[in-house]
Design a protein around this motif. Structure first.
Motif, PDB file in Angstrom:
ATOM      1  N   MET A 164       0.914  -1.376  -0.104  1.00  0.00           N
ATOM      2  CA  MET A 164       0.082  -0.228   0.028  1.00  0.00           C
ATOM      3  C   MET A 164       0.571   1.205   0.193  1.00  0.00           C
ATOM      4  N   VAL A 165       0.467   2.469  -0.359  1.00  0.00           N
ATOM      5  CA  VAL A 165       1.218   3.753  -0.625  1.00  0.00           C
ATOM      6  C   VAL A 165       0.268   4.302  -0.578  1.00  0.00           C
ATOM      7  N   THR A 166       0.497   5.272   0.653  1.00  0.00           N
ATOM      8  CA  THR A 166       0.220   5.812   1.726  1.00  0.00           C
ATOM      9  C   THR A 166      -0.230   7.458   0.922  1.00  0.00           C
ATOM     10  N   VAL A 167      -1.198   8.256   1.090  1.00  0.00           N
ATOM     11  CA  VAL A 167      -1.025   9.685   0.925  1.00  0.00           C
ATOM     12  C   VAL A 167      -0.519  10.968   0.764  1.00  0.00           C
ATOM     13  N   LEU A 168       1.004  10.311   2.927  1.00  0.00           N
ATOM     14  CA  LEU A 168       2.086  11.232   2.985  1.00  0.00           C
ATOM     15  C   LEU A 168       3.117  10.857   1.524  1.00  0.00           C
ATOM     16  N   GLU A 169       2.837   9.731   1.800  1.00  0.00           N
ATOM     17  CA  GLU A 169       4.536   8.969   0.680  1.00  0.00           C
ATOM     18  C   GLU A 169       3.791   9.346  -0.686  1.00  0.00           C
ATOM     19  N   ILE A 170       2.552   9.987  -1.021  1.00  0.00           N
ATOM     20  CA  ILE A 170       2.765  10.148  -2.337  1.00  0.00           C
ATOM     21  C   ILE A 170       2.716  11.720  -2.511  1.00  0.00           C
ATOM     22  N   LEU A 171       2.141  12.037  -1.532  1.00  0.00           N
ATOM     23  CA  LEU A 171       2.734  14.310  -1.007  1.00  0.00           C
ATOM     24  C   LEU A 171       4.475  13.920  -1.344  1.00  0.00           C
ATOM     25  N   TYR A 172       4.842  13.333  -0.078  1.00  0.00           N
ATOM     26  CA  TYR A 172       6.270  13.690  -0.381  1.00  0.00           C
ATOM     27  C   TYR A 172       7.138  12.986  -1.880  1.00  0.00           C
ATOM     28  N   LEU A 173       6.615  12.574  -2.395  1.00  0.00           N
ATOM     29  CA  LEU A 173       7.703  11.793  -3.380  1.00  0.00           C
ATOM     30  C   LEU A 173       6.852  13.282  -4.813  1.00  0.00           C
ATOM     31  N   ALA A 174       5.468  13.364  -4.427  1.00  0.00           N
ATOM     32  CA  ALA A 174       5.570  14.645  -5.832  1.00  0.00           C
ATOM     33  C   ALA A 174       6.141  15.626  -4.972  1.00  0.00           C
ATOM     34  N   ILE A 175       6.699  16.187  -4.312  1.00  0.00           N
ATOM     35  CA  ILE A 175       7.391  17.326  -3.857  1.00  0.00           C
ATOM     36  C   ILE A 175       8.774  17.339  -3.685  1.00  0.00           C
ATOM     37  N   GLU A 176       8.909  15.893  -3.776  1.00  0.00           N
ATOM     38  CA  GLU A 176      10.805  16.618  -4.359  1.00  0.00           C
ATOM     39  C   GLU A 176      10.791  15.746  -5.613  1.00  0.00           C
ATOM     40  N   THR A 177       9.450  15.488  -6.361  1.00  0.00           N
ATOM     41  CA  THR A 177       9.942  15.549  -7.898  1.00  0.00           C
ATOM     42  C   THR A 177       9.056  16.589  -8.668  1.00  0.00           C
ATOM     43  N   ASP A 178       9.315  18.044  -7.582  1.00  0.00           N
ATOM     44  CA  ASP A 178       8.510  19.070  -8.407  1.00  0.00           C
ATOM     45  C   ASP A 178       6.487  18.989  -8.725  1.00  0.00           C
ATOM     46  N   MET A 179       5.997  18.394  -8.495  1.00  0.00           N
ATOM     47  CA  MET A 179       5.061  18.166  -9.731  1.00  0.00           C
ATOM     48  C   MET A 179       4.082  18.761  -8.827  1.00  0.00           C
ATOM     49  N   GLN A 180       4.149  20.291  -8.881  1.00  0.00           N
ATOM     50  CA  GLN A 180       3.016  21.193  -7.947  1.00  0.00           C
ATOM     51  C   GLN A 180       2.078  21.035  -8.266  1.00  0.00           C
ATOM     52  N   ARG A 181       1.318  20.458  -9.256  1.00  0.00           N
ATOM     53  CA  ARG A 181      -0.400  20.707  -9.533  1.00  0.00           C
ATOM     54  C   ARG A 181      -0.815  19.188  -8.305  1.00  0.00           C
ATOM     55  N   LEU A 182      -0.207  17.793  -7.906  1.00  0.00           N
ATOM     56  CA  LEU A 182      -0.779  17.041  -7.541  1.00  0.00           C
ATOM     57  C   LEU A 182       0.592  17.277  -5.797  1.00  0.00           C
ATOM     58  N   ALA A 183       1.516  17.860  -5.770  1.00  0.00           N
ATOM     59  CA  ALA A 183       1.232  18.137  -4.721  1.00  0.00           C
ATOM     60  C   ALA A 183       0.692  19.316  -3.401  1.00  0.00           C
ATOM     61  N   HIS A 184       0.013  19.598  -4.295  1.00  0.00           N
ATOM     62  CA  HIS A 184      -0.935  20.712  -3.753  1.00  0.00           C
ATOM     63  C   HIS A 184      -2.784  20.168  -3.484  1.00  0.00           C
ATOM     64  N   ARG A 185      -2.551  19.371  -4.254  1.00  0.00           N
ATOM     65  CA  ARG A 185      -3.494  19.123  -4.214  1.00  0.00           C
ATOM     66  C   ARG A 185      -3.980  17.802  -3.548  1.00  0.00           C
ATOM     67  N   VAL A 186      -3.140  17.170  -3.317  1.00  0.00           N
ATOM     68  CA  VAL A 186      -2.836  16.715  -1.822  1.00  0.00           C
ATOM     69  C   VAL A 186      -2.850  16.990  -0.842  1.00  0.00           C
ATOM     70  N   PHE A 187      -1.544  18.270  -0.925  1.00  0.00           N
ATOM     71  CA  PHE A 187      -1.646  19.015   0.476  1.00  0.00           C
ATOM     72  C   PHE A 187      -3.078  20.000   0.536  1.00  0.00           C
ATOM     73  N   TRP A 188      -4.205  19.825   0.124  1.00  0.00           N
ATOM     74  CA  TRP A 188      -5.227  20.514   0.528  1.00  0.00           C
ATOM     75  C   TRP A 188      -6.215  19.823   0.534  1.00  0.00           C
ATOM     76  N   ALA A 189      -5.597  18.438   0.357  1.00  0.00           N
ATOM     77  CA  ALA A 189      -7.095  17.555   0.310  1.00  0.00           C
ATOM     78  C   ALA A 189      -6.640  16.982   2.059  1.00  0.00           C
ATOM     79  N   VAL A 190      -5.389  17.242   2.937  1.00  0.00           N
ATOM     80  CA  VAL A 190      -4.805  16.688   3.896  1.00  0.00           C
ATOM     81  C   VAL A 190      -5.348  17.827   4.882  1.00  0.00           C
ATOM     82  N   SER A 191      -5.037  18.763   4.245  1.00  0.00           N
ATOM     83  CA  SER A 191      -5.203  20.174   5.580  1.00  0.00           C
ATOM     84  C   SER A 191      -6.592  20.085   5.723  1.00  0.00           C
ATOM     85  N   GLU A 192      -7.272  20.117   4.830  1.00  0.00           N
ATOM     86  CA  GLU A 192      -8.722  20.234   4.467  1.00  0.00           C
ATOM     87  C   GLU A 192      -9.587  18.591   5.461  1.00  0.00           C
TER      88      GLU A 192
END
Length: 157
Positions: free
Chosen positions: A1-29
């Motif tokens: 299983m890949v967690t939401v946090l792992e997706i967020l870290y990977l998106a940030i680390e690889t500069d996937m700005q749209r994906l990272a902010h979508r996941v961050f929004w979902a967690v923060s909301e």
């Protein structure tokens, strides 16, 4: 299983700005929890307006450190730098080699490539190597055009 946090870290680390902010929004909301299976991200109704504002403000500071490549006085030889802006990379090149680079270019397309780092005796993807650097600007080394080997030794101008 890949967690939401792992997706967020990977998106940030690889500069996937749209994906990272979508996941961050979902967690923060509180739409998802960080340790949940990432498949849940496909079931959320996202607030695209709020996410677009976050991206515009670059809340996660994605892409702040970039890769710059400097053309040198030797044809086919290039110096590589991590830096927040082109001016800092230019200044570091002048400081290290006592000469201005012929041309300095932002090179995001090379961040996903594997380079042999001679000094470290290791091969790494530059996206992930960037995380190991403590201070910027940072000189990675010189490479010959078409080769993926960065070397800091025996550089002369």
């Amino acid at each position: 299983m890949v967690t939401v946090l792992e997706i967020l870290y990977l998106a940030i680390e690889t500069d996937m700005q749209r994906l990272a902010h979508r996941v961050f929004w979902a967690v923060s909301e509180c739409k998802v929890c960080a340790n949940e299976d990432s498949k849940i991200l496909d079931t959320i109704d996202y607030d695209e307006v709020a996410i677009s504002k976050m991206i515009e403000q670059n809340v996660l500071e994605i892409g702040k450190v970039k890769l710059f490549v400097a053309a040198t006085t030797k044809p086919e030889e290039f110096a590589f730098y991590y830096s927040e802006n082109i001016l800092e990379a230019h200044a570091l090149h002048q400081e290290l080699f006592k000469v201005a680079p012929k041309r300095l270019t932002d090179a995001p397309h090379l961040l996903g490539k594997v380079f042999q780092l001679i000094e470290m005796k290791a091969a790494e993807i530059l996206y992930f190597h960037r995380k190991k650097v403590v201070a910027y600007p940072y000189y990675l080394g010189h490479a010959i055009a078409g080769e993926r080997s960065l070397d800091k030794r025996a550089v002369t101008y």
